[in-house]
Design an enzyme around this catalytic site. Structure first.
Site, PDB file in Angstrom:
ATOM      1  CG  HIS A 147      -0.170  -0.030   2.528  1.00 28.48           C
ATOM      2  ND1 HIS A 147       0.420   1.082   3.099  1.00 28.48           N
ATOM      3  CD2 HIS A 147       0.098  -1.054   3.365  1.00 28.48           C
ATOM      4  CE1 HIS A 147       1.009   0.756   4.218  1.00 28.48           C
ATOM      5  NE2 HIS A 147       0.835  -0.552   4.419  1.00 28.48           N
TER       6      HIS A 147
ATOM      7  CD  GLU B 254       2.458  -5.801   7.920  1.00 25.30           C
ATOM      8  OE1 GLU B 254       2.740  -7.018   7.799  1.00 25.30           O
ATOM      9  OE2 GLU B 254       3.070  -4.897   7.336  1.00 25.30           O
TER      10      GLU B 254
END
Length: 199
Positions: free
Chosen positions: A9, A79
């Protein structure tokens, strides 16, 4: 030949101030949005026929800025959970607990209530395996820096201590000729690569 395109990202609001975020659902910064838009033509050139994204907002928003607002949200691509370190300033961790922080970066230490690297690696390996078992030839996964490092560890046995932090809005490509993984691209951007990116 099967390919997995791994995109981290764009810069998040916590990346910008160098705070660990783990699974905290933090927004992209304005710079992160610009980074994602800049990467879009490079990603589009590979014409992915399946697009997955972490269900955390910074990844899903990056997928949308890459032109894939309809990307499939996949919780396996979240994550690594950093537990008690969520929101901690990286500089403070490096100053006050340098051995623990170095161990975490190397995959040998997990903070309290955090995800152990070996378990994280298995989770990401399962996500890669599921993608490879689809009919798609080129799968785009919009995810996180730790996820990409875990993917490289799972697919190539490349230990996290041997991998620099993955830059924001960067592209890494794993190819699977004859089912065996090889690294084709790492940390590619359309701007100067960020080699000391915060996790």
């Amino acid at each position: 030949m099967k390919r997995i395109l791994l995109v981290r990202h764009g810069e998040s609001e916590w990346n910008a101030v160098r705070r660990l975020q783990g699974q905290a659902d933090i927004e992209l910064s304005a710079r992160g949005e610009q980074q994602a838009r800049a990467l879009a033509p490079m990603v589009a050139s590979f014409n992915p026929d399946m697009v997955l994204t972490s269900d955390l907002k910074r990844a899903a928003d990056t997928a949308a800025l890459l032109g894939h607002a309809d990307a499939i949200r996949e919780p396996l691509l979240r994550e690594q959970n950093v537990g008690a370190w969520t929101g901690a300033e990286i500089a403070q961790l490096m100053s006050e607990t340098p051995d623990a922080y170095a161990g975490w970066r190397a995959g040998t230490f997990a903070p309290e209530n955090g995800e152990i690297w070996a378990q994280f690696r298995i989770r990401i390996g399962n996500a890669i395996e599921q993608a490879l078992n689809t009919d798609a030839e080129t799968v785009l996964m919009v995810c996180h820096g730790g996820v990409i490092r875990a993917a490289l560890d799972s697919a190539l046995d490349l230990a996290p201590k041997s991998i620099i932090p993955v830059g924001p809005a960067s592209l890494t490509i794993l190819a699977f000729p004859k089912g065996e993984a090889r690294l084709e691209v790492f940390n590619a951007t359309t701007f100067a690569p960020i080699l000391d990116a915060p996790d």
